[in-house]
Each structure stands twice: as structure tokens, then as C-alpha cells.
Design an enzyme around this catalytic site. Sequence first.
Site, PDB file in Angstrom:
ATOM      1  N   PRO A   9      43.166  42.830  45.584  1.00 13.31           N
ATOM      2  CA  PRO A   9      42.808  44.099  46.203  1.00 13.31           C
ATOM      3  C   PRO A   9      42.063  45.072  45.283  1.00 13.31           C
ATOM      4  O   PRO A   9      42.391  45.191  44.105  1.00 13.31           O
ATOM      5  CB  PRO A   9      44.159  44.709  46.618  1.00 13.31           C
ATOM      6  N   ASN A  10      41.084  45.711  45.887  1.00 11.98           N
ATOM      7  CA  ASN A  10      40.269  46.781  45.291  1.00 11.98           C
ATOM      8  C   ASN A  10      39.231  46.287  44.294  1.00 11.98           C
ATOM      9  O   ASN A  10      38.381  47.060  43.850  1.00 11.98           O
ATOM     10  CB  ASN A  10      41.161  47.860  44.641  1.00 11.98           C
ATOM     11  N   ARG A  17      33.299  52.556  41.071  1.00 10.03           N
ATOM     12  CA  ARG A  17      34.241  53.611  40.688  1.00 10.03           C
ATOM     13  C   ARG A  17      34.914  53.223  39.377  1.00 10.03           C
ATOM     14  O   ARG A  17      34.938  52.065  39.002  1.00 10.03           O
ATOM     15  CB  ARG A  17      35.325  53.780  41.775  1.00 10.03           C
ATOM     16  N   TYR A  22      37.207  49.895  34.237  1.00  9.86           N
ATOM     17  CA  TYR A  22      36.928  48.527  34.687  1.00  9.86           C
ATOM     18  C   TYR A  22      35.493  48.050  34.431  1.00  9.86           C
ATOM     19  O   TYR A  22      35.160  46.923  34.794  1.00  9.86           O
ATOM     20  CB  TYR A  22      37.247  48.402  36.179  1.00  9.86           C
ATOM     21  N   ASN A  73      42.576  36.918  39.293  1.00  7.89           N
ATOM     22  CA  ASN A  73      42.864  38.323  39.020  1.00  7.89           C
ATOM     23  C   ASN A  73      43.439  38.857  40.317  1.00  7.89           C
ATOM     24  O   ASN A  73      42.703  39.230  41.234  1.00  7.89           O
ATOM     25  CB  ASN A  73      41.607  39.101  38.624  1.00  7.89           C
ATOM     26  N   ALA A  76      46.652  44.456  41.808  1.00  7.06           N
ATOM     27  CA  ALA A  76      48.004  45.030  41.865  1.00  7.06           C
ATOM     28  C   ALA A  76      49.040  44.040  42.379  1.00  7.06           C
ATOM     29  O   ALA A  76      50.237  44.178  42.082  1.00  7.06           O
ATOM     30  CB  ALA A  76      47.988  46.285  42.736  1.00  7.06           C
ATOM     31  N   HIS A  79      51.709  42.409  40.109  1.00  9.85           N
ATOM     32  CA  HIS A  79      52.955  43.078  39.729  1.00  9.85           C
ATOM     33  C   HIS A  79      53.976  43.117  40.869  1.00  9.85           C
ATOM     34  O   HIS A  79      55.065  43.644  40.699  1.00  9.85           O
ATOM     35  CB  HIS A  79      52.641  44.508  39.268  1.00  9.85           C
ATOM     36  N   GLU A  97      45.843  33.450  34.712  1.00 12.04           N
ATOM     37  CA  GLU A  97      45.877  34.845  35.180  1.00 12.04           C
ATOM     38  C   GLU A  97      44.950  35.669  34.285  1.00 12.04           C
ATOM     39  O   GLU A  97      44.966  35.499  33.069  1.00 12.04           O
ATOM     40  CB  GLU A  97      47.308  35.377  35.064  1.00 12.04           C
ATOM     41  N   HIS A  99      42.896  39.675  33.693  1.00 13.51           N
ATOM     42  CA  HIS A  99      42.715  41.088  34.042  1.00 13.51           C
ATOM     43  C   HIS A  99      41.587  41.682  33.213  1.00 13.51           C
ATOM     44  O   HIS A  99      41.410  41.317  32.051  1.00 13.51           O
ATOM     45  CB  HIS A  99      43.996  41.888  33.786  1.00 13.51           C
ATOM     46  N   LEU A 100      40.905  42.608  33.821  1.00 10.07           N
ATOM     47  CA  LEU A 100      39.860  43.346  33.114  1.00 10.07           C
ATOM     48  C   LEU A 100      40.477  44.252  32.043  1.00 10.07           C
ATOM     49  O   LEU A 100      40.022  44.305  30.905  1.00 10.07           O
ATOM     50  CB  LEU A 100      39.087  44.212  34.116  1.00 10.07           C
ATOM     51  N   SER A 101      41.502  44.989  32.445  1.00 11.18           N
ATOM     52  CA  SER A 101      42.131  45.946  31.535  1.00 11.18           C
ATOM     53  C   SER A 101      43.301  45.289  30.808  1.00 11.18           C
ATOM     54  O   SER A 101      43.803  44.238  31.251  1.00 11.18           O
ATOM     55  CB  SER A 101      42.623  47.162  32.328  1.00 11.18           C
ATOM     56  N   ARG A 106      49.009  49.924  29.609  1.00  8.61           N
ATOM     57  CA  ARG A 106      48.967  50.865  30.734  1.00  8.61           C
ATOM     58  C   ARG A 106      50.399  51.201  31.192  1.00  8.61           C
ATOM     59  O   ARG A 106      51.344  51.048  30.440  1.00  8.61           O
ATOM     60  CB  ARG A 106      48.095  50.265  31.840  1.00  8.61           C
ATOM     61  N   ARG A 110      52.820  47.966  35.237  1.00 10.45           N
ATOM     62  CA  ARG A 110      51.783  46.926  35.111  1.00 10.45           C
ATOM     63  C   ARG A 110      52.140  45.890  34.045  1.00 10.45           C
ATOM     64  O   ARG A 110      51.416  44.926  33.823  1.00 10.45           O
ATOM     65  CB  ARG A 110      50.430  47.545  34.779  1.00 10.45           C
TER      66      ARG A 110
HETATM   67  O1  CA2 Z   1      42.778  45.097  34.992  1.00 11.34           O
HETATM   68  C1  CA2 Z   1      42.760  44.412  36.004  1.00 11.34           C
HETATM   69  O2  CA2 Z   1      41.944  43.517  36.212  1.00 11.34           O
HETATM   70  C2  CA2 Z   1      43.763  44.732  37.127  1.00 11.34           C
HETATM   71  O3  CA2 Z   1      44.086  43.508  37.774  1.00 11.34           O
HETATM   72  C3  CA2 Z   1      43.050  45.671  38.077  1.00 11.34           C
HETATM   73  C4  CA2 Z   1      43.955  46.152  39.209  1.00 11.34           C
HETATM   74  C5  CA2 Z   1      45.256  46.708  38.665  1.00 11.34           C
HETATM   75  O4  CA2 Z   1      46.129  47.047  39.735  1.00 11.34           O
HETATM   76  C6  CA2 Z   1      45.955  45.727  37.743  1.00 11.34           C
HETATM   77  O5  CA2 Z   1      47.119  46.339  37.237  1.00 11.34           O
HETATM   78  C7  CA2 Z   1      45.055  45.326  36.603  1.00 11.34           C
HETATM   79  C8  CA2 Z   1      43.260  47.249  40.013  1.00 11.34           C
HETATM   80  C9  CA2 Z   1      41.919  46.864  40.544  1.00 11.34           C
HETATM   81  C10 CA2 Z   1      41.248  48.115  41.040  1.00 11.34           C
HETATM   82  O6  CA2 Z   1      39.870  47.929  40.954  1.00 11.34           O
HETATM   83  C11 CA2 Z   1      39.094  49.025  41.070  1.00 11.34           C
HETATM   84  C12 CA2 Z   1      37.785  48.883  40.680  1.00 11.34           C
HETATM   85  C13 CA2 Z   1      36.956  49.958  40.744  1.00 11.34           C
HETATM   86  C14 CA2 Z   1      37.415  51.176  41.216  1.00 11.34           C
HETATM   87  C15 CA2 Z   1      38.725  51.307  41.608  1.00 11.34           C
HETATM   88  C16 CA2 Z   1      39.568  50.231  41.546  1.00 11.34           C
END
Ligand code: CA2
Length: 151
Positions: A9-10, A17, A22, A73, A76, A79, A97, A99-101, A106, A110
Site C-alpha cells: 500500500p501507498n 510525495r 522515499y 516491499n 505498512a 508490520h 523483504e 524497504h526503501l527506508s 523509525r 515499524r
Molecule cells: O520504507 C519502506 O519501503 C516502507 O515499506 C514504506 C511504507 C512504510 O509503511 C513501511 O514502514 C516502510 C510506506 C509506503 C508509503 O509510500 C509513500 C510514498 C510516497 C508518499 C507517501 C507514501
Amino acid sequence: MHLLLLNGPNLNLLGQREPGLYGRQTLDQIETSLCERACADGLTLECFQSNFEGALVDRIHQAMGKVDGILINAGAYTHTSIAIRDALLGTAIPYVELHLSNTHAREPFRHRSFLADRAVGVICGFGPVSYDLALDGLVRHLRNSASGGKS
Ligand code: CA2
């Protein structure tokens, strides 16, 4: 070797954004670049993104018997989702698995992952490069397993 990249998701909002967190690359750019890398290495890579937990579960089920490894990836859902964990374990397809961040730098919620303990490995914190590193790690693992772990 046929691989599947799953994004949760997202992640469809990437590049639009929160570039500070990210990065500036869109998901489409990340997928295109990863497919090119995979192709150059003689692999095929399919990509799927969904904001729906059940759609990700369905896609994992469809991969059974067709896909050699999964890069995920789960966003959310990493978690929270026992359903995605069960789907991955149920199909027994090796997965990485990613993740970008750096999720461990964090919020505490997370730090927990429902996927990490059964993954081949976990990569986080390198921005879009996390996808490249995860691909390299998964492919090395699969090739090493195919050769009986002798390399
Ligand atoms: O760091 C990652 O790749 C995450 O999987 C990103 C998730 C976050 O919930 C995980 O804890 C770590 C969130 C993705 C949201 O992506 C966005 C991208 C641009 C703008 C807003 C949200």
C-alpha cells in the site's frame, strides 16, 4: 529463472510525495530499471502493486509453481499482516523483504515485521537501491541453492 516483485500500500505514490523519506523515483521507474537489470542477467521479472491486502495474498497464491523467488516491499502490511506471512509460507516460495527506508531508525511500530524471520534476507534503508540489492541477494541465493549450495 522467473521472479516476482510485490509492492504494498501507498507505494504507488512514490516520487509524488515525501521525497525526503522515499526518494524521487516513481514506482514505475524503479520497476522498469529492475526489469532491465533482471533481463540483462537472463531473468524475467513480473511486477505487481496493490493497496489491498487480499489482492497481494491472491497474487502470492497465483505465483505458486510459476515463480522461483519473490521480492516484497509490503509497505505498512509488513508490520501488521499475518495473512501475507501465511501466504508466503504457504506457497514456500523463497522471498526477500525490502524497504526503501531504514524501518529500524523509525517509529517502534515499524521495527516489527511479520515477514522477516522466514525471509531469505531483509534489505532496508538504501532508497530505491534497496530493490537492486534485494534482487542481487535473492538471485545469488537461488543460484546457490540450485547448485546444491556448493558456490
Ligand atoms: O520504507 C519502506 O519501503 C516502507 O515499506 C514504506 C511504507 C512504510 O509503511 C513501511 O514502514 C516502510 C510506506 C509506503 C508509503 O509510500 C509513500 C510514498 C510516497 C508518499 C507517501 C507514501
